[in-house]
Design an enzyme around this catalytic site. Sequence first.
Site, PDB file in Angstrom:
ATOM      1  N   THR A   1       3.206   1.409  11.224  1.00 57.45           N
ATOM      2  CA  THR A   1       3.284   2.817  11.606  1.00 57.45           C
ATOM      3  C   THR A   1       3.601   3.724  10.427  1.00 57.45           C
ATOM      4  O   THR A   1       3.603   4.941  10.563  1.00 57.45           O
ATOM      5  CB  THR A   1       4.332   3.023  12.711  1.00 57.45           C
ATOM      6  OG1 THR A   1       5.593   2.502  12.270  1.00 57.45           O
ATOM      7  CG2 THR A   1       3.910   2.324  13.995  1.00 57.45           C
ATOM      8  N   GLY A   2       3.863   3.153   9.260  1.00 59.20           N
ATOM      9  CA  GLY A   2       3.947   3.932   8.041  1.00 59.20           C
ATOM     10  C   GLY A   2       5.299   4.537   7.743  1.00 59.20           C
ATOM     11  O   GLY A   2       6.255   4.427   8.510  1.00 59.20           O
ATOM     12  N   GLU A   3       5.355   5.187   6.576  1.00 57.49           N
ATOM     13  CA  GLU A   3       6.544   5.906   6.136  1.00 57.49           C
ATOM     14  C   GLU A   3       6.147   7.321   5.743  1.00 57.49           C
ATOM     15  O   GLU A   3       5.078   7.541   5.158  1.00 57.49           O
ATOM     16  CB  GLU A   3       7.202   5.217   4.924  1.00 57.49           C
ATOM     17  CG  GLU A   3       7.649   3.792   5.161  1.00 57.49           C
ATOM     18  CD  GLU A   3       6.605   2.786   4.698  1.00 57.49           C
ATOM     19  OE1 GLU A   3       5.665   3.173   3.968  1.00 57.49           O
ATOM     20  OE2 GLU A   3       6.731   1.620   5.080  1.00 57.49           O
TER      21      GLU A   3
ATOM     22  N   ASP B   1       0.849  -1.187   0.000  1.00 58.97           N
ATOM     23  CA  ASP B   1       0.000   0.000   0.000  1.00 58.97           C
ATOM     24  C   ASP B   1       0.886   1.238   0.000  1.00 58.97           C
ATOM     25  O   ASP B   1       1.455   1.609   1.034  1.00 58.97           O
ATOM     26  CB  ASP B   1      -0.920  -0.010   1.225  1.00 58.97           C
ATOM     27  CG  ASP B   1      -1.798   1.232   1.306  1.00 58.97           C
ATOM     28  OD1 ASP B   1      -1.842   1.992   0.321  1.00 58.97           O
ATOM     29  OD2 ASP B   1      -2.431   1.444   2.355  1.00 58.97           O
ATOM     30  N   HIS B   2       1.005   1.889  -1.161  1.00 60.28           N
ATOM     31  CA  HIS B   2       1.867   3.070  -1.289  1.00 60.28           C
ATOM     32  C   HIS B   2       1.142   4.175  -2.028  1.00 60.28           C
ATOM     33  O   HIS B   2       0.461   3.919  -3.025  1.00 60.28           O
ATOM     34  CB  HIS B   2       3.148   2.716  -2.057  1.00 60.28           C
ATOM     35  CG  HIS B   2       4.276   2.299  -1.179  1.00 60.28           C
ATOM     36  ND1 HIS B   2       5.515   2.889  -1.223  1.00 60.28           N
ATOM     37  CD2 HIS B   2       4.354   1.361  -0.214  1.00 60.28           C
ATOM     38  CE1 HIS B   2       6.315   2.321  -0.324  1.00 60.28           C
ATOM     39  NE2 HIS B   2       5.631   1.387   0.304  1.00 60.28           N
TER      40      HIS B   2
ATOM     41  N   LYS C   1      14.142 -12.174  10.451  1.00 53.98           N
ATOM     42  CA  LYS C   1      14.581 -11.586  11.726  1.00 53.98           C
ATOM     43  C   LYS C   1      14.053 -12.425  12.892  1.00 53.98           C
ATOM     44  O   LYS C   1      12.928 -12.230  13.364  1.00 53.98           O
ATOM     45  CB  LYS C   1      14.106 -10.146  11.834  1.00 53.98           C
ATOM     46  CG  LYS C   1      14.655  -9.217  10.761  1.00 53.98           C
ATOM     47  CD  LYS C   1      14.155  -7.799  10.974  1.00 53.98           C
ATOM     48  CE  LYS C   1      14.757  -6.820   9.979  1.00 53.98           C
ATOM     49  NZ  LYS C   1      14.246  -7.034   8.609  1.00 53.98           N
TER      50      LYS C   1
ATOM     51  N   ASN D   1       4.680   8.150   2.227  1.00 54.87           N
ATOM     52  CA  ASN D   1       3.279   7.984   1.870  1.00 54.87           C
ATOM     53  C   ASN D   1       2.337   8.847   2.692  1.00 54.87           C
ATOM     54  O   ASN D   1       1.268   9.237   2.216  1.00 54.87           O
ATOM     55  CB  ASN D   1       2.868   6.520   2.060  1.00 54.87           C
ATOM     56  CG  ASN D   1       3.696   5.594   1.206  1.00 54.87           C
ATOM     57  OD1 ASN D   1       3.759   5.749   0.008  1.00 54.87           O
ATOM     58  ND2 ASN D   1       4.344   4.625   1.848  1.00 54.87           N
TER      59      ASN D   1
ATOM     60  N   GLY E   1      11.522  -4.172  14.864  1.00 55.22           N
ATOM     61  CA  GLY E   1      12.342  -4.167  16.061  1.00 55.22           C
ATOM     62  C   GLY E   1      11.534  -4.618  17.252  1.00 55.22           C
ATOM     63  O   GLY E   1      10.313  -4.822  17.168  1.00 55.22           O
TER      64      GLY E   1
END
Length: 318
Positions: free
Chosen positions: A105-107, A37-38, A194, A110, A174
């Site tokens: 939590t998004g970037e 989703d971008h 990870k 976007n 993380g």
Amino acid sequence: MVELGFTLSSEEYGPNELVEYGVRAEEVGFDFLSVSDHFHPWVSAQGESPFVWSVLAGLASQTDEIEIGVGVTCPTIRIHPVNVAHAVATTDVMADGRFTFGVGTGENLNEHVTGEKWPEHDVRLEMLSESMDLMRDLWDGENTSHHGEYYTAENARLYTIPEEIPEIVVSAFGPQTAKMAGEEGDGLWCSGPKGEVVEAYEDAGGEGPKYTQLHCCYADSEDEAIDTVHELWPNGFIPGELGQELPSPAHFQQAATMVDREDVAEGSTVTDPDPQTHIDSIEQAIDAGYDHVYVHQIGPEQGKALEFYEEEVLPSFQ
């Protein structure tokens, strides 16, 4: 038993192509699809960014049994969680329960487009938590009012809802967010094998499915694959938290000048056309604790990659 999925990269392909590749992925035997989703692609060379909910509707109507997921959406800034809850409910009804809802939590790339402030990570995590509570209330199908720290809803009711409340799978890279995923989410979403993220999720009580994405580029030769990744997916090699903080494809392109061809050749993206290398990559993710592993084929050879996986890779896991 592990389930294997295929990425539909909305940064690289238009909506009709994504649906076409999703139908083909079901035919070759993949268990699930994940659509990114971008609002923007990472770099302009990728060239696309269709509205994910339209693509998901197309996949729901054109596929039969394969699971469909959004991996992942940010229901906090660019789109109010009331509207995301509405979209999720309708998509799940169209997919007859085959839909998986991944959130993160998004970037900044976007989410800044509406002009809202881009908060620090701790605040974004609080916003995500509140949005999850609000969406779950709406999926009950009852009249809902909410007056929280970040969101307001007044007399909102969803009339088109699935039979079961959708699960929310939380993206984490993380231990802090993995802990939140274990405490408040219904599953874990990650990128790469990870193991420490799985451990943090399970230590926090997480018992749901665990998703991770692996990047690859199948081509006729390894050199060709490395060139493709270097041109179309340099963002995967940009270090640290820049991926969450840079606001535009132009900024990512500038940062990508730090990435050279050797970084791609020595990185974790699978560029070797040997089937065993792809099998080993998936097995590494399974060994790290993931039970849903999906592959992102970078570049134009989507059809060849799907055929390659059908004939050379998927049989090892059946």
